[in-house]
Design an enzyme around this catalytic site. Structure first.
Site, mmCIF file in Angstrom:
data_model
loop_
_atom_site.group_PDB
_atom_site.id
_atom_site.type_symbol
_atom_site.label_atom_id
_atom_site.label_comp_id
_atom_site.label_asym_id
_atom_site.label_seq_id
_atom_site.Cartn_x
_atom_site.Cartn_y
_atom_site.Cartn_z
ATOM 1 N N LYS A 36 -17.732 25.134 16.289
ATOM 2 C CA LYS A 36 -16.622 24.349 15.734
ATOM 3 C C LYS A 36 -15.494 25.271 15.308
ATOM 4 O O LYS A 36 -15.659 26.138 14.466
ATOM 5 C CB LYS A 36 -17.092 23.516 14.532
ATOM 6 C CG LYS A 36 -15.972 22.633 13.966
ATOM 7 C CD LYS A 36 -16.531 21.549 13.074
ATOM 8 C CE LYS A 36 -16.502 21.862 11.612
ATOM 9 N NZ LYS A 36 -15.168 21.828 10.990
ATOM 10 N N ASP A 62 -11.813 20.942 15.798
ATOM 11 C CA ASP A 62 -11.744 19.985 14.686
ATOM 12 C C ASP A 62 -10.336 20.001 14.072
ATOM 13 O O ASP A 62 -10.119 20.589 13.023
ATOM 14 C CB ASP A 62 -12.808 20.371 13.651
ATOM 15 C CG ASP A 62 -12.988 19.299 12.593
ATOM 16 O OD1 ASP A 62 -12.532 18.157 12.802
ATOM 17 O OD2 ASP A 62 -13.593 19.609 11.552
ATOM 18 N N LYS A 64 -8.567 16.991 13.690
ATOM 19 C CA LYS A 64 -8.363 15.667 13.062
ATOM 20 C C LYS A 64 -6.932 15.167 13.261
ATOM 21 O O LYS A 64 -6.174 14.963 12.306
ATOM 22 C CB LYS A 64 -8.727 15.707 11.575
ATOM 23 C CG LYS A 64 -10.189 16.059 11.321
ATOM 24 C CD LYS A 64 -10.582 15.858 9.870
ATOM 25 C CE LYS A 64 -12.021 16.230 9.605
ATOM 26 N NZ LYS A 64 -12.299 17.678 9.614
ATOM 27 N N ASP A 67 -1.284 10.845 14.268
ATOM 28 C CA ASP A 67 0.168 10.779 14.462
ATOM 29 C C ASP A 67 0.462 9.536 15.297
ATOM 30 O O ASP A 67 -0.444 8.738 15.555
ATOM 31 C CB ASP A 67 0.644 12.071 15.162
ATOM 32 C CG ASP A 67 2.087 12.415 14.781
ATOM 33 O OD1 ASP A 67 2.935 11.505 14.767
ATOM 34 O OD2 ASP A 67 2.362 13.597 14.508
ATOM 35 N N THR A 122 -14.989 12.379 3.282
ATOM 36 C CA THR A 122 -15.865 12.231 2.109
ATOM 37 C C THR A 122 -15.268 12.917 0.877
ATOM 38 O O THR A 122 -15.760 12.735 -0.223
ATOM 39 C CB THR A 122 -17.265 12.805 2.389
ATOM 40 O OG1 THR A 122 -17.101 14.139 2.851
ATOM 41 C CG2 THR A 122 -17.998 11.996 3.412
ATOM 42 N N ARG A 212 -22.084 27.388 6.607
ATOM 43 C CA ARG A 212 -22.516 28.539 5.809
ATOM 44 C C ARG A 212 -23.996 28.909 5.874
ATOM 45 O O ARG A 212 -24.303 30.109 5.876
ATOM 46 C CB ARG A 212 -22.045 28.336 4.354
ATOM 47 C CG ARG A 212 -20.534 28.444 4.247
ATOM 48 C CD ARG A 212 -19.990 27.844 2.997
ATOM 49 N NE ARG A 212 -20.080 26.388 3.031
ATOM 50 C CZ ARG A 212 -19.650 25.590 2.057
ATOM 51 N NH1 ARG A 212 -19.099 26.116 0.980
ATOM 52 N NH2 ARG A 212 -19.750 24.292 2.182
#
Ligand code: C5P
Length: 237
Positions: A36, A62, A64, A67, A122, A212
């Site tokens: 990613k 990624d 997102k 528009d 989230t 991580r």
């Protein structure tokens, strides 16, 4: 649930420097399903970062996008030419925007199963949502999931806690990518409601975004292998 994917792990290369990302990708090549690349790496190194990381495995970009439909269509068309395997857009951009992303990506030669719609971030509490005149997350997630899939999105990104409900709404063939995944016994970092990899797959996820626990491990490849070993066998979960 849709057919189990060969390797459900998507490793989030959340690092600022391309050298660091390349080092991780090279250590993890063949061990994970996707890499990613997010806004930090793309912001710092642009399309060159995507092309470099793609040498080691499929890239999940990624960004997102959110528009007007024309702009998203043109961006998706251009990004498809980078050879990426997955691209995220916001479902709240609306039906026409999601459909434009799918069309643009296909027009750029991209794969048909690449566009993933994000439902509700989230990080937004119900109070935050109310301040921007949006209903609580719980009442939006299913309708946004339905809207995005109905508009042609082959997949969605959703939180572990929403997987079960979303899977019921969208049926078995839709790709469901979930972040906030933590191996059992490890800390949650900043995730309020983390799920273990097995829990997420059992709840309907097809892909797991893990950052991580792998990227900060002394041996990232061993950490990835250990997560994969803990997953239910095909058909078991
Ligand atoms: O390091 P960690 O496993 O927490 O990384 C999770 C990745 O998933 C990050 O790239 C983060 O941006 C993304 N993400 C998340 N929680 C969400 C949505 C996306 O952690 N709710």
């Amino acid at each position: 649930m849709s057919e189990a994917v060969a390797n459900p792990l998507i490793v989030a290369l959340d690092v600022p420097e391309l050298d660091e990302a390349v080092e991780l990708a090279s250590a993890l090549a063949g061990e994970v399903g996707h890499f990613k690349v997010g806004l930090e790496l793309f912001g710092g190194h642009g399309p060159a970062a995507v092309e470099r990381i793609a040498e080691f495995g499929p890239v999940f970009l990624d960004l997102k996008l959110h528009d007007i439909p024309t702009t998203v269509e043109r961006a998706a068309r251009r990004l498809a030419r980078l050879g990426i395997a997955m691209l995220t857009v916001h479902a709240t951009g609306g039906r026409a925007m999601v459909a434009s992303a799918v069309e643009g990506f296909a027009a750029g030669g991209g794969a048909a199963d690449a566009i993933l719609a994000v439902t509700v971030l989230t990080s937004m509490s119900d109070e935050d949502l109310a301040l921007v005149n949006m209903p609580p997350a719980e009442t939006q997630v299913e309708s946004l999931a339905f809207l995005a899939v109905d508009a042609g999105a082959p997949g969605l990104v959703c939180a572990p806690r929403d997987l079960g409900r979303v899977r019921q709404v969208v049926g078995r063939d839709v790709i469901l990518v979930t972040p906030g995944v933590r191996p059992a016994g490890e800390g949650d970092d900043d995730h309020a409601r983390a799920a273990t990899p097995s829990e997420a797959l059992s709840a309907g996820a097809t892909h797991l975004v893990v950052g991580r626990p792998i990227t900060r491990a002394d041996d990232p490849a061993a950490a990835a292998r250990s997560i994969l070993r803990g997953l239910p066998e095909d058909g078991e979960g």
